[in-house]
Design an enzyme around this catalytic site. Structure first.
Site, short mmCIF file in Angstrom:
data_model
loop_
_atom_site.label_atom_id
_atom_site.label_comp_id
_atom_site.label_asym_id
_atom_site.label_seq_id
_atom_site.Cartn_x
_atom_site.Cartn_y
_atom_site.Cartn_z
CG PHE A 124 107.64 47.48 15.88
CD1 PHE A 124 108.43 47.93 14.83
CD2 PHE A 124 106.45 46.84 15.59
CE1 PHE A 124 108.03 47.73 13.52
CE2 PHE A 124 106.05 46.64 14.28
CZ PHE A 124 106.84 47.08 13.23
CG ASP A 201 109.92 42.45 19.24
OD1 ASP A 201 110.63 41.89 18.38
OD2 ASP A 201 108.83 42.99 18.97
CE1 TYR A 226 108.62 41.23 8.80
CE2 TYR A 226 107.32 39.38 9.59
CZ TYR A 226 107.64 40.72 9.62
OH TYR A 226 106.99 41.56 10.50
CE LYS A 227 110.80 43.37 10.77
NZ LYS A 227 110.31 43.92 12.05
NE ARG A 375 114.13 50.97 9.34
CZ ARG A 375 113.34 49.97 9.72
NH1 ARG A 375 113.24 49.64 10.99
NH2 ARG A 375 112.65 49.29 8.83
C1 LIG Z 1 108.96 43.96 12.33
C2 LIG Z 1 108.63 44.02 13.77
C3 LIG Z 1 107.41 43.50 14.25
C4 LIG Z 1 106.41 42.95 13.28
O1 LIG Z 1 105.31 42.33 13.82
P1 LIG Z 1 104.43 41.41 12.82
O2 LIG Z 1 103.35 40.89 13.64
O3 LIG Z 1 105.37 40.38 12.27
O4 LIG Z 1 103.95 42.29 11.72
C5 LIG Z 1 107.20 43.52 15.61
N1 LIG Z 1 108.12 44.04 16.47
C6 LIG Z 1 109.29 44.56 16.02
C7 LIG Z 1 110.29 45.11 16.98
C8 LIG Z 1 109.57 44.58 14.66
O5 LIG Z 1 110.71 45.09 14.22
#
Ligand SMILES: *Cc1c(COP(=O)(O)O)cnc(C)c1O
Length: 399
Positions: A124, A201, A226-227, A375
């Site tokens: 990410f 992560d 939040y996911k 997705r």
């Molecule tokens: C959604 C997501 C993030 C988001 O990071 P934020 O700091 O919460 O915006 C980070 N890493 C992964 C793998 C994600 O899917």
């Protein structure tokens, strides 16, 4: 397995939980629970009651009555229900990105003789950016794993870049694009054999894929809420630090604030970190943002992660099977083996950007990821098999 969505819904032991989410009654098809989970109805009431009674009624006393410890008590509950972590190792606090920075920075500081961080090219963006930033700040080298964007990091990929200079390996448990589910136990063993730490992560796996952080021996982890944990937009992330790194004192994060200090209310002249996981905190914790997350963790506790995972696999299997049957021009850009796949499926086609835009107009909500991926994120407790079927039919019509 039948591909008849109505039959699958009728047989689904978790189907009744869908009504506990706001909007479940509408015709909208929601296929993006992996980006922003739906709110629980309980959360709508809980936030109102919080404002009226706790914030409005208890006022400053609220800190002594639970808010001060909430980052740690909720962290423990997430550890127990979701992470496979014993108490005292998880805390809720900043955004995923800020926690990543703290964890990466602490991991390299703990291993001064090592000057490389391993990360994969398709991790990410925020993970890659944080790693590059810390490397620049500390004079370290980034060792890149070149990943197959439709698969993910395997043991051979990792073994090829590890060495005596590796301080830290930063990987996603479930790849945000392909949905690849990494074999954490094996990757952790490899990292440890090289003397390195591993940071996982969990943004795309927490709440949908079983986690065993303690028994896998993971050093550090971070995940957003939040996911699949339905905490709401911008709800705070959680961080995990293995007890051995807290007890040895090896883990010291760089943002020294009063809420992570040993004695916040002595307001002393110098910073001394708290013992235990409290040292991961920096400033005043975002209490309101934890309410929805806490509700969803309790729902997951009621159902159990194994049952959530079972439905998740059935949902993604249906999505793959229907895509194969109905969308012959589309490439399935996710692992076919459910044991190597998380909770989402990516369908690739050169027109998917326009397809996604057309679907949003019709209240069918997947999302789009560069360069050509639509997705489908299937949050098991709030998504029906019928939604998957209607989503695939809508993609077919739009294509
Ligand atoms: C959604 C997501 C993030 C988001 O990071 P934020 O700091 O919460 O915006 C980070 N890493 C992964 C793998 C994600 O899917």
């Amino acid at each position: 397995m039948t591909l008849d969505a109505a039959t699958l819904d009728a047989r689904d032991p978790l189907a009744g939980h869908r009504d506990r989410f706001v909007g479940a009654e509408s015709e909208l098809v929601y296929l993006d629970g992996n980006s922003l989970g739906r709110p629980l109805r309980a959360t709508a009431e809980r936030i109102g009651a919080f404002v009226a009674e706790e914030w409005g009624g208890r006022l400053i006393r609220g800190w002594d009555e639970g808010w001060f410890d909430l980052p740690l008590t909720l962290g423990d509950r997430i550890g127990e229900v979701v992470l496979g972590a014993a108490p005292g190792q998880a805390a809720v606090g900043d955004s995923t990105t800020v926690l990543l920075y703290k964890l990466v920075r602490a991991a390299v500081a703990a291993q001064p003789g090592r000057d490389e961080i391993v990360v994969d090219r398709d991790n990410f963006p925020t993970d890659r950016y944080v790693v590059e930033g810390v490397a620049a700040e500390c004079g370290l080298t980034v060792r890149w794993i070149e990943t197959d964007p439709e698969g993910g990091v395997g043991a051979d990929d990792l073994a090829a870049v590890l060495g005596p200079r590796t301080a830290l390996v930063v990987l996603s448990h479930v790849a945000y694009r392909s949905g690849w589910l990494a074999d954490v136990a094996e990757l952790t063993r490899l990292a440890h054999d090289a003397g390195a730490w591993i940071l996982l992560d969990l943004c795309h796996s927490a709440g949908v894929v079983p986690l065993e952080l303690d028994s896998w021996g993971v050093d550090l982890a971070v995940g957003c809420s939040y996911k699949y944990l339905n905490g709401g937009p911008g709800a705070p992330a959680f961080g995990y630090v293995a007890a051995r790194h807290l007890e040895s004192g090896a883990f010291v994060q760089p943002i020294q604030g009063w809420m992570g200090a040993a004695e916040p209310f002595t307001m002393g002249p110098e910073y001394a970190p708290a013992t235990g996981i409290r040292r991961l905190l920096s400033g005043t914790p975002p209490i309101v943002g934890m309410l929805g997350l806490a509700d969803m963790v309790e729902l997951i506790a009621e159902v159990g992660v194994p049952a959530v995972r079972e439905k998740s696999v059935a949902l993604t299997e249906l999505a793959v099977a229907l895509a194969e049957r109905e969308l012959p021009e589309v490439r399935i850009a996710s692992p076919r083996d459910p044991d190597r796949r998380g909770g989402h499926v990516t369908l690739a086609h050169p027109r998917m950007r326009a397809v996604t835009a057309a679907l949003w107009q019709r209240d069918v909500l997947p999302d789009f990821r560069q360069p050509d991926g639509l997705r489908i994120g299937l949050s098991p407790l709030s998504t029906s098999f019928t939604e998957v079927e209607r989503g695939i039919a809508a993609i077919r019509a739009a294509l």
